[in-house]
Write a protein that holds these residues in place. Structure first.
Motif, PDB file in Angstrom:
ATOM      1  N   ARG A  14       0.836  -1.205   0.000  1.00 48.68           N
ATOM      2  CA  ARG A  14       0.000   0.000   0.000  1.00 48.68           C
ATOM      3  C   ARG A  14       0.872   1.255   0.000  1.00 48.68           C
ATOM      4  O   ARG A  14       1.846   1.348   0.728  1.00 48.68           O
ATOM      5  CB  ARG A  14      -0.861  -0.012   1.257  1.00 48.68           C
ATOM      6  N   ALA A  15       0.486   2.212  -0.847  1.00 47.61           N
ATOM      7  CA  ALA A  15       1.236   3.463  -0.923  1.00 47.61           C
ATOM      8  C   ALA A  15       0.267   4.630  -0.839  1.00 47.61           C
ATOM      9  O   ALA A  15      -0.813   4.608  -1.415  1.00 47.61           O
ATOM     10  CB  ALA A  15       2.020   3.543  -2.229  1.00 47.61           C
ATOM     11  N   THR A  16       0.644   5.632  -0.082  1.00 45.78           N
ATOM     12  CA  THR A  16      -0.119   6.874  -0.003  1.00 45.78           C
ATOM     13  C   THR A  16       0.763   7.970  -0.572  1.00 45.78           C
ATOM     14  O   THR A  16       1.912   8.114  -0.156  1.00 45.78           O
ATOM     15  CB  THR A  16      -0.506   7.208   1.450  1.00 45.78           C
ATOM     16  N   ARG A  17       0.213   8.710  -1.539  1.00 40.33           N
ATOM     17  CA  ARG A  17       0.984   9.767  -2.200  1.00 40.33           C
ATOM     18  C   ARG A  17       0.325  11.107  -1.945  1.00 40.33           C
ATOM     19  O   ARG A  17      -0.885  11.232  -1.988  1.00 40.33           O
ATOM     20  CB  ARG A  17       1.032   9.507  -3.701  1.00 40.33           C
ATOM     21  N   TRP A  18       1.151  12.105  -1.675  1.00 37.67           N
ATOM     22  CA  TRP A  18       0.692  13.487  -1.557  1.00 37.67           C
ATOM     23  C   TRP A  18       1.200  14.224  -2.792  1.00 37.67           C
ATOM     24  O   TRP A  18       2.374  14.090  -3.161  1.00 37.67           O
ATOM     25  CB  TRP A  18       1.250  14.142  -0.301  1.00 37.67           C
ATOM     26  N   LEU A  19       0.323  14.966  -3.421  1.00 37.12           N
ATOM     27  CA  LEU A  19       0.679  15.678  -4.640  1.00 37.12           C
ATOM     28  C   LEU A  19       0.261  17.139  -4.524  1.00 37.12           C
ATOM     29  O   LEU A  19      -0.801  17.453  -3.979  1.00 37.12           O
ATOM     30  CB  LEU A  19      -0.039  15.061  -5.847  1.00 37.12           C
ATOM     31  N   HIS A  20       1.118  18.005  -5.042  1.00 36.41           N
ATOM     32  CA  HIS A  20       0.781  19.430  -5.148  1.00 36.41           C
ATOM     33  C   HIS A  20       0.153  19.657  -6.516  1.00 36.41           C
ATOM     34  O   HIS A  20       0.651  19.146  -7.517  1.00 36.41           O
ATOM     35  CB  HIS A  20       2.036  20.307  -5.043  1.00 36.41           C
ATOM     36  N   VAL A  21      -0.919  20.439  -6.546  1.00 33.35           N
ATOM     37  CA  VAL A  21      -1.554  20.811  -7.799  1.00 33.35           C
ATOM     38  C   VAL A  21      -1.647  22.331  -7.811  1.00 33.35           C
ATOM     39  O   VAL A  21      -2.087  22.938  -6.839  1.00 33.35           O
ATOM     40  CB  VAL A  21      -2.979  20.215  -7.926  1.00 33.35           C
ATOM     41  N   ARG A  22      -1.217  22.930  -8.890  1.00 35.29           N
ATOM     42  CA  ARG A  22      -1.308  24.392  -9.029  1.00 35.29           C
ATOM     43  C   ARG A  22      -2.081  24.720 -10.298  1.00 35.29           C
ATOM     44  O   ARG A  22      -1.736  24.279 -11.376  1.00 35.29           O
ATOM     45  CB  ARG A  22       0.058  25.036  -9.080  1.00 35.29           C
ATOM     46  N   LEU A  23      -3.143  25.500 -10.110  1.00 38.09           N
ATOM     47  CA  LEU A  23      -3.927  26.002 -11.229  1.00 38.09           C
ATOM     48  C   LEU A  23      -3.662  27.491 -11.312  1.00 38.09           C
ATOM     49  O   LEU A  23      -3.878  28.217 -10.350  1.00 38.09           O
ATOM     50  CB  LEU A  23      -5.418  25.771 -11.002  1.00 38.09           C
ATOM     51  N   SER A  24      -3.168  27.953 -12.447  1.00 37.15           N
ATOM     52  CA  SER A  24      -2.911  29.373 -12.665  1.00 37.15           C
ATOM     53  C   SER A  24      -3.822  29.857 -13.784  1.00 37.15           C
ATOM     54  O   SER A  24      -3.959  29.198 -14.807  1.00 37.15           O
ATOM     55  CB  SER A  24      -1.450  29.602 -13.055  1.00 37.15           C
ATOM     56  N   PHE A  25      -4.434  30.997 -13.566  1.00 39.83           N
ATOM     57  CA  PHE A  25      -5.370  31.553 -14.533  1.00 39.83           C
ATOM     58  C   PHE A  25      -4.784  32.803 -15.165  1.00 39.83           C
ATOM     59  O   PHE A  25      -3.907  33.454 -14.598  1.00 39.83           O
ATOM     60  CB  PHE A  25      -6.707  31.862 -13.855  1.00 39.83           C
ATOM     61  N   GLY A  26      -5.280  33.153 -16.327  1.00 36.97           N
ATOM     62  CA  GLY A  26      -4.760  34.279 -17.097  1.00 36.97           C
ATOM     63  C   GLY A  26      -4.877  35.617 -16.394  1.00 36.97           C
ATOM     64  O   GLY A  26      -4.091  36.527 -16.637  1.00 36.97           O
ATOM     65  N   ASP A  27      -5.842  35.748 -15.493  1.00 37.73           N
ATOM     66  CA  ASP A  27      -6.031  37.025 -14.801  1.00 37.73           C
ATOM     67  C   ASP A  27      -5.161  37.162 -13.553  1.00 37.73           C
ATOM     68  O   ASP A  27      -5.303  38.110 -12.798  1.00 37.73           O
ATOM     69  CB  ASP A  27      -7.501  37.225 -14.440  1.00 37.73           C
ATOM     70  N   GLY A  28      -4.263  36.198 -13.335  1.00 33.67           N
ATOM     71  CA  GLY A  28      -3.372  36.248 -12.179  1.00 33.67           C
ATOM     72  C   GLY A  28      -3.866  35.452 -10.988  1.00 33.67           C
ATOM     73  O   GLY A  28      -3.146  35.289  -9.999  1.00 33.67           O
ATOM     74  N   ALA A  29      -5.088  34.935 -11.046  1.00 29.12           N
ATOM     75  CA  ALA A  29      -5.608  34.112  -9.956  1.00 29.12           C
ATOM     76  C   ALA A  29      -4.846  32.793  -9.916  1.00 29.12           C
ATOM     77  O   ALA A  29      -4.357  32.302 -10.933  1.00 29.12           O
ATOM     78  CB  ALA A  29      -7.095  33.863 -10.155  1.00 29.12           C
ATOM     79  N   GLU A  45      -6.382  17.822   0.937  1.00 27.36           N
ATOM     80  CA  GLU A  45      -5.884  18.120   2.273  1.00 27.36           C
ATOM     81  C   GLU A  45      -5.865  19.614   2.564  1.00 27.36           C
ATOM     82  O   GLU A  45      -6.144  20.036   3.670  1.00 27.36           O
ATOM     83  CB  GLU A  45      -4.462  17.563   2.431  1.00 27.36           C
ATOM     84  N   ASP A  46      -5.489  20.404   1.552  1.00 27.88           N
ATOM     85  CA  ASP A  46      -5.340  21.841   1.767  1.00 27.88           C
ATOM     86  C   ASP A  46      -5.611  22.570   0.463  1.00 27.88           C
ATOM     87  O   ASP A  46      -5.231  22.094  -0.607  1.00 27.88           O
ATOM     88  CB  ASP A  46      -3.912  22.139   2.255  1.00 27.88           C
ATOM     89  N   VAL A  47      -6.283  23.711   0.562  1.00 29.71           N
ATOM     90  CA  VAL A  47      -6.552  24.549  -0.609  1.00 29.71           C
ATOM     91  C   VAL A  47      -6.196  25.977  -0.249  1.00 29.71           C
ATOM     92  O   VAL A  47      -6.615  26.489   0.785  1.00 29.71           O
ATOM     93  CB  VAL A  47      -8.041  24.492  -1.026  1.00 29.71           C
ATOM     94  N   ARG A  48      -5.420  26.599  -1.091  1.00 29.57           N
ATOM     95  CA  ARG A  48      -5.097  28.014  -0.938  1.00 29.57           C
ATOM     96  C   ARG A  48      -5.362  28.695  -2.269  1.00 29.57           C
ATOM     97  O   ARG A  48      -4.860  28.251  -3.293  1.00 29.57           O
ATOM     98  CB  ARG A  48      -3.649  28.207  -0.518  1.00 29.57           C
ATOM     99  N   ALA A  49      -6.142  29.749  -2.228  1.00 30.36           N
ATOM    100  CA  ALA A  49      -6.513  30.427  -3.471  1.00 30.36           C
ATOM    101  C   ALA A  49      -6.384  31.928  -3.308  1.00 30.36           C
ATOM    102  O   ALA A  49      -6.689  32.485  -2.263  1.00 30.36           O
ATOM    103  CB  ALA A  49      -7.948  30.068  -3.838  1.00 30.36           C
ATOM    104  N   ARG A  50      -5.910  32.558  -4.369  1.00 28.39           N
ATOM    105  CA  ARG A  50      -5.829  34.016  -4.429  1.00 28.39           C
ATOM    106  C   ARG A  50      -6.441  34.461  -5.734  1.00 28.39           C
ATOM    107  O   ARG A  50      -5.929  34.073  -6.780  1.00 28.39           O
ATOM    108  CB  ARG A  50      -4.375  34.486  -4.375  1.00 28.39           C
ATOM    109  N   PRO A  51      -7.507  35.185  -5.764  1.00 27.16           N
ATOM    110  CA  PRO A  51      -8.383  35.550  -4.657  1.00 27.16           C
ATOM    111  C   PRO A  51      -9.144  34.329  -4.151  1.00 27.16           C
ATOM    112  O   PRO A  51      -9.115  33.278  -4.768  1.00 27.16           O
ATOM    113  CB  PRO A  51      -9.353  36.558  -5.283  1.00 27.16           C
TER     114      PRO A  51
END
Length: 154
Positions: A14-29, A45-51
């Motif tokens: 059994r393996a548990t993997r943590w992955l980072h995902v980054r979504l970048s939008f054209g308006d800088g979000a 696990e965690d979400v950080r968004a600007r705005p």
């Protein structure tokens, strides 16, 4: 959109993997997500968004990150390969099951309204969803155009 591994923990086979995902939008979000993939389950696990994300956007976040996570876990991008994302037990998110669910939710919701019953409870009973899940399904059905908007716009 980019995905990169954070770390992996193995216990026997059994393996548990943590992955980072980054979504970048054209308006800088930008949205940064830390997701866990284990035995076919994906947890955010965690979400950080600007705005900051609106609740509607947060509800569809899983749809946005599904394919990149599947590719990062070695699954293909075809309709049959999507079921193998993260180890095999991934839900099918093709359009047909969604449309069937939306139509069911719309039918149950309208029927309950006509009978003077609580439409959210009717959707909960019919689908087996929790109250939050039923509200999310009703919102998606509204977004699909099968129910009228909740509030009239002025």
């Amino acid at each position: 959109m980019s995905v990169w591994p954070a770390w992996e923990v193995r216990e026997g086979e059994r393996a548990t993997r943590w992955l980072h995902v980054r979504l970048s939008f054209g308006d800088g979000a930008r949205i940064d997500v830390l997701a866990t993939v284990c035995e076919g389950w994906v947890c955010v696990e965690d979400v950080r968004a600007r705005p900051a994300l609106a609740l509607e956007d947060l509800a569809v976040l899983s749809d946005w990150i599904e394919e990149p996570l599947a590719r990062a876990c070695g699954a293909g991008t075809g309709p049959d390969a999507r079921d193998d994302a993260g180890g095999g037990a991934h839900r099918d998110r093709s359009a047909r099951p969604r449309e069937r669910e939306w139509r069911l939710v719309a039918r149950v919701y309208r029927s309950a309204r006509e009978q003077g019953a609580d439409p959210v409870l009717a959707v909960m009973d019919e689908t087996g969803y929790s109250r939050r899940g039923a509200l999310r399904a009703i919102g998606r059905t509204r977004d699909a155009g099968l129910l009228s908007p909740r509030h009239a716009r002025r």
